[in-house]
Design a protein around this motif. Structure first.
Motif, PDB file in Angstrom:
ATOM      1  N   LEU A 116     -99.214 -44.805  13.581  1.00 20.15           N
ATOM      2  CA  LEU A 116     -98.075 -44.693  14.492  1.00 20.15           C
ATOM      3  C   LEU A 116     -96.773 -44.597  13.711  1.00 20.15           C
ATOM      4  N   GLN A 117     -96.611 -45.433  12.717  1.00 22.67           N
ATOM      5  CA  GLN A 117     -95.381 -45.401  11.929  1.00 22.67           C
ATOM      6  C   GLN A 117     -95.227 -44.075  11.192  1.00 22.67           C
ATOM      7  N   ASN A 118     -96.325 -43.522  10.716  1.00 20.66           N
ATOM      8  CA  ASN A 118     -96.266 -42.256   9.967  1.00 20.66           C
ATOM      9  C   ASN A 118     -95.854 -41.088  10.857  1.00 20.66           C
ATOM     10  N   ILE A 119     -96.428 -41.003  12.068  1.00 17.35           N
ATOM     11  CA  ILE A 119     -96.077 -39.854  12.916  1.00 17.35           C
ATOM     12  C   ILE A 119     -94.656 -40.013  13.475  1.00 17.35           C
ATOM     13  N   LEU A 120     -94.230 -41.253  13.741  1.00 15.21           N
ATOM     14  CA  LEU A 120     -92.845 -41.470  14.188  1.00 15.21           C
ATOM     15  C   LEU A 120     -91.866 -41.087  13.086  1.00 15.21           C
ATOM     16  N   LEU A 121     -92.183 -41.466  11.861  1.00 15.31           N
ATOM     17  CA  LEU A 121     -91.318 -41.127  10.719  1.00 15.31           C
ATOM     18  C   LEU A 121     -91.246 -39.615  10.535  1.00 15.31           C
ATOM     19  N   SER A 122     -92.385 -38.950  10.663  1.00 19.04           N
ATOM     20  CA  SER A 122     -92.418 -37.490  10.474  1.00 19.04           C
ATOM     21  C   SER A 122     -91.577 -36.767  11.521  1.00 19.04           C
ATOM     22  N   ALA A 123     -91.552 -37.288  12.758  1.00 23.84           N
ATOM     23  CA  ALA A 123     -90.892 -36.587  13.875  1.00 23.84           C
ATOM     24  C   ALA A 123     -89.503 -37.128  14.191  1.00 23.84           C
ATOM     25  N   ARG A 124     -88.965 -37.979  13.320  1.00 20.24           N
ATOM     26  CA  ARG A 124     -87.693 -38.643  13.671  1.00 20.24           C
ATOM     27  C   ARG A 124     -86.527 -37.679  13.798  1.00 20.24           C
ATOM     28  N   HIS A 125     -86.575 -36.517  13.124  1.00 14.90           N
ATOM     29  CA  HIS A 125     -85.462 -35.564  13.182  1.00 14.90           C
ATOM     30  C   HIS A 125     -85.688 -34.442  14.194  1.00 14.90           C
ATOM     31  N   THR A 126     -86.814 -34.493  14.912  1.00 11.69           N
ATOM     32  CA  THR A 126     -87.036 -33.481  15.949  1.00 11.69           C
ATOM     33  C   THR A 126     -86.142 -33.791  17.157  1.00 11.69           C
ATOM     34  N   GLU A 127     -86.026 -32.823  18.036  1.00 13.34           N
ATOM     35  CA  GLU A 127     -85.231 -33.045  19.250  1.00 13.34           C
ATOM     36  C   GLU A 127     -85.770 -34.229  20.045  1.00 13.34           C
ATOM     37  N   PHE A 128     -87.086 -34.307  20.182  1.00  9.76           N
ATOM     38  CA  PHE A 128     -87.708 -35.393  20.936  1.00  9.76           C
ATOM     39  C   PHE A 128     -87.509 -36.720  20.212  1.00  9.76           C
ATOM     40  N   GLY A 129     -87.670 -36.704  18.888  1.00  7.75           N
ATOM     41  CA  GLY A 129     -87.516 -37.921  18.106  1.00  7.75           C
ATOM     42  C   GLY A 129     -86.106 -38.473  18.134  1.00  7.75           C
ATOM     43  N   GLN A 130     -85.119 -37.592  18.155  1.00  7.74           N
ATOM     44  CA  GLN A 130     -83.737 -38.044  18.237  1.00  7.74           C
ATOM     45  C   GLN A 130     -83.402 -38.553  19.634  1.00  7.74           C
ATOM     46  N   ARG A 131     -84.000 -37.918  20.644  1.00  4.72           N
ATOM     47  CA  ARG A 131     -83.744 -38.344  22.020  1.00  4.72           C
ATOM     48  C   ARG A 131     -84.189 -39.787  22.234  1.00  4.72           C
ATOM     49  N   TYR A 132     -85.343 -40.152  21.649  1.00 10.20           N
ATOM     50  CA  TYR A 132     -85.865 -41.507  21.853  1.00 10.20           C
ATOM     51  C   TYR A 132     -85.675 -42.398  20.619  1.00 10.20           C
ATOM     52  N   ASP A 133     -84.875 -41.942  19.673  1.00  9.59           N
ATOM     53  CA  ASP A 133     -84.523 -42.727  18.487  1.00  9.59           C
ATOM     54  C   ASP A 133     -85.767 -43.267  17.777  1.00  9.59           C
ATOM     55  N   PHE A 134     -86.640 -42.343  17.375  1.00 11.34           N
ATOM     56  CA  PHE A 134     -87.862 -42.733  16.676  1.00 11.34           C
ATOM     57  C   PHE A 134     -87.564 -43.546  15.418  1.00 11.34           C
ATOM     58  N   ARG A 135     -86.427 -43.271  14.799  1.00 18.26           N
ATOM     59  CA  ARG A 135     -86.087 -43.926  13.539  1.00 18.26           C
ATOM     60  C   ARG A 135     -86.113 -45.457  13.655  1.00 18.26           C
ATOM     61  N   SER A 136     -85.746 -45.989  14.829  1.00 14.53           N
ATOM     62  CA  SER A 136     -85.613 -47.443  14.980  1.00 14.53           C
ATOM     63  C   SER A 136     -86.839 -48.110  15.604  1.00 14.53           C
ATOM     64  N   ILE A 137     -87.890 -47.317  15.899  1.00 15.87           N
ATOM     65  CA  ILE A 137     -89.102 -47.898  16.498  1.00 15.87           C
ATOM     66  C   ILE A 137     -90.004 -48.432  15.387  1.00 15.87           C
ATOM     67  N   THR A 138     -90.364 -49.701  15.487  1.00 19.68           N
ATOM     68  CA  THR A 138     -91.160 -50.321  14.421  1.00 19.68           C
ATOM     69  C   THR A 138     -92.507 -50.851  14.892  1.00 19.68           C
ATOM     70  N   ASN A 139     -92.777 -50.843  16.198  1.00 21.90           N
ATOM     71  CA  ASN A 139     -94.074 -51.356  16.669  1.00 21.90           C
ATOM     72  C   ASN A 139     -94.430 -50.748  18.019  1.00 21.90           C
ATOM     73  N   HIS A 140     -95.624 -51.061  18.498  1.00 19.11           N
ATOM     74  CA  HIS A 140     -96.125 -50.463  19.727  1.00 19.11           C
ATOM     75  C   HIS A 140     -95.306 -50.884  20.941  1.00 19.11           C
ATOM     76  N   ASP A 141     -94.901 -52.137  20.999  1.00 16.41           N
ATOM     77  CA  ASP A 141     -94.129 -52.601  22.149  1.00 16.41           C
ATOM     78  C   ASP A 141     -92.825 -51.832  22.308  1.00 16.41           C
ATOM     79  N   GLN A 142     -92.128 -51.584  21.201  1.00 14.52           N
ATOM     80  CA  GLN A 142     -90.891 -50.789  21.257  1.00 14.52           C
ATOM     81  C   GLN A 142     -91.197 -49.351  21.660  1.00 14.52           C
ATOM     82  N   PHE A 143     -92.271 -48.835  21.125  1.00  9.57           N
ATOM     83  CA  PHE A 143     -92.653 -47.455  21.406  1.00  9.57           C
ATOM     84  C   PHE A 143     -92.900 -47.255  22.902  1.00  9.57           C
TER      85      PHE A 143
END
Length: 505
Positions: A34-61
């Protein structure tokens, strides 16, 4: 070819140690993924919309990103199909897997990234062979060739650059296979990817009958058509007279139980193996890992993060989504995935049950939208296929295809279920077949049984025996021949049944 078989089987066995890693450390592997795919997609439009950069666990996700249906994802996917990039996933998306659309009336287009091809679909194919070889170390499958019964693909007309394509997931995989893979498979790529399914069956039958086929991979329905045509062309009694070294059929897409007896008649050998996979347009999810088992090992290191929604939560505005460590055995869950192709918390429409948690094994129980529940009976595909298999076993019948739908309550008439079944070998007494099917449904589904007591809400099912070729002609009429297209087993409306009955008049 004996030396080649030895070398390849040795190489395939080596991967099994990596499979054992996720079997022994499932939660760590999934959390890291989960952390790897969030990190990979953090600069995509979707990743920026949901601020993937700051998600660190499943509950936040799960609190930040909502569960998505295909309809909710489609605006993003349509933009990808029109040539835009970096929307859902950072890699260039040039391929789309076309689903049969069994969860709704229209086709679905699923983005397939280079990472998904390499680390999910290709990896799944290699792991399938690794697991099989681990169970059968003396296998000779690489002394011959593997027959792939696949679909077709075409240029994506929405892309003005004509640089992207879509097709059945089998065709997407075949078109992108490494060169070395062509040496161990048949038919030729040109034949395998033909558009016309009827012409393809004829061409394949002529081409592969001259090859030493030791393994087959495909959907049972279309594999049966091909085998029958080969036997007919060669004037043989069964396919083993053409391919005496045939050892295994790797199958998926539909439940195998109703087809087992037909395969045994086409391949009359007690040493023939049948090995199940769970491979869909959205990803490669599961592989049978034990002999004579109906359980599938959930593959946890394919770039797919899993969540599971209890089916009773599906109609709620904010359904509870469980991580892997929270699931219970024997419960029905809708499967939700986040992938290395940019599907985020996507409800794929399948329901599964866990049969083991050490390691995690599952059984496919049905579809979230493929069921009959007109009277509170909640009959799912798994129920229907078990009942059909029992009725066939008890009466000696062999089926080709079936579908079922409700008969709605009318004034002065009670409701029920109406089935259309195309038999390869009819039961001697259709009434006995119907009774066994009904009794089996009552045994395995308490809700159905409650509605059937003294015909309170449901009368006994009505079964129509369809002429040979009915379902084939119906699928052809709908433009649904071949590839990933499957006959809808159950529907909560009468759309399919009424259409078929018109053809049968």
């Amino acid at each position: 070819m004996g030396l080649f078989n030895t070398i390849v089987t040795w190489a395939m066995k080596h991967r099994f140690s990596q499979i054992e890693r996720f079997m022994n450390n499932p939660h760590e592997v999934q959390s890291e993924l989960l952390q790897n795919i969030l990190l990979s997609a953090r600069h995509t439009e979707f990743g920026q919309r949901y601020d993937f950069r700051s998600i660190t666990n499943h509950d936040q996700f799960k609190s930040r990103v909502p569960v998505h249906s295909y309809e909710e994802f489609y605006p993003y996917i349509e933009r990808l199909m029109r040539g835009e990039q970096n929307i859902l996933w950072p890699s260039e998306i040039r391929w789309f897997s076309k689903s049969s659309g069994t969860t709704n009336a229209r086709s679905k287009f699923i983005p397939v990234s280079p990472e998904a091809l390499e680390n999910c679909h290709f990896k799944g194919g290699k792991d399938l062979l690794s697991i099989y070889i681990n169970n059968y170390p003396d296998t000779k499958i690489f002394d011959g060739k593997g027959l792939g019964v696949g679909g077709s693909h075409q240029v994506n007309e929405l892309d003005p650059t004509a640089a992207s394509f879509y097709g059945d997931v089998s065709a997407v995989i075949m078109q992108n296979l490494p060169v070395w893979a062509e040496f161990i498979r048949t038919p030729s790529l040109q034949t395998a990817l033909m558009n016309s399914w009827e012409e393809k069956i004829e061409r394949m039958a002529q081409e592969v009958s001259q090859v030493n086929v030791t393994q087959i991979a495909g959907v049972p329905t279309w594999t049966i058509l091909l085998i029958q045509r080969i036997v007919e062309l060669q004037g043989k009694k069964n396919i083993l007279e053409v391919w005496p070294s045939l050892e295994v059929f790797f199958h998926g897409a539909v439940a195998f139980g109703p087809y087992r007896s037909l395969f045994k008649s086409l391949i009359p050998s007690d040493s023939m193996n049948y090995w199940e996979t769970y491979n869909a347009s959205e990803g490669f999810f599961g592989i049978q890992d034990q002999k004579n088992s109906e359980e599938l090992l959930l593959m946890l290191d394919y770039g797919i993060y899993y969540e599971f929604i209890p089916v009773e939560e599906l109609d709620k505005d904010n359904p509870i989504a469980l991580s892997l460590e929270q699931v219970q055995l024997g419960k029905n869950y809708a499967m939700v995935i986040s992938t290395n192709s940019g599907l985020w918390r996507y409800n794929i429409g399948d329901t599964i049950k866990f049969t083991s948690k050490n390691p995690y094994r599952i059984k496919i129980s049905g579809r979230t939208k493929h069921f009959i529940n007109a009277f509170g009976e909640e009959v799912i595909v798994e129920n229907a296929e078990q009942a059909i298999a029992k009725a066939c076993e008890s009466t000696g019948a062999v089926i080709d295809n079936f579908t079922a739908a409700p008969v709605y309550l009318q004034e002065g008439k009670k409701g029920g279920h109406e089935w259309i079944i195309e038999f390869k070998r009819k039961p001697d007494d259709l009434k006995i077949f119907t009774q066994i099917l009904d009794d089996t449904l009552r045994t395995i589904n308490s809700d159905y049984d409650a509605k059937r007591v003294r015909d309170i809400a449901l009368i006994a099912p009505i079964i129509h025996s369809a002429a040979e070729g009915t379902f084939y002609n119906w699928m052809k009429k709908r433009g649904k021949l071949g590839g990933q297209n499957k006959v809808p087993r159950l529907s909560n409306t009468r759309e399919y049944v009424d259409d078929l009955l018109l053809m049968m008049d």
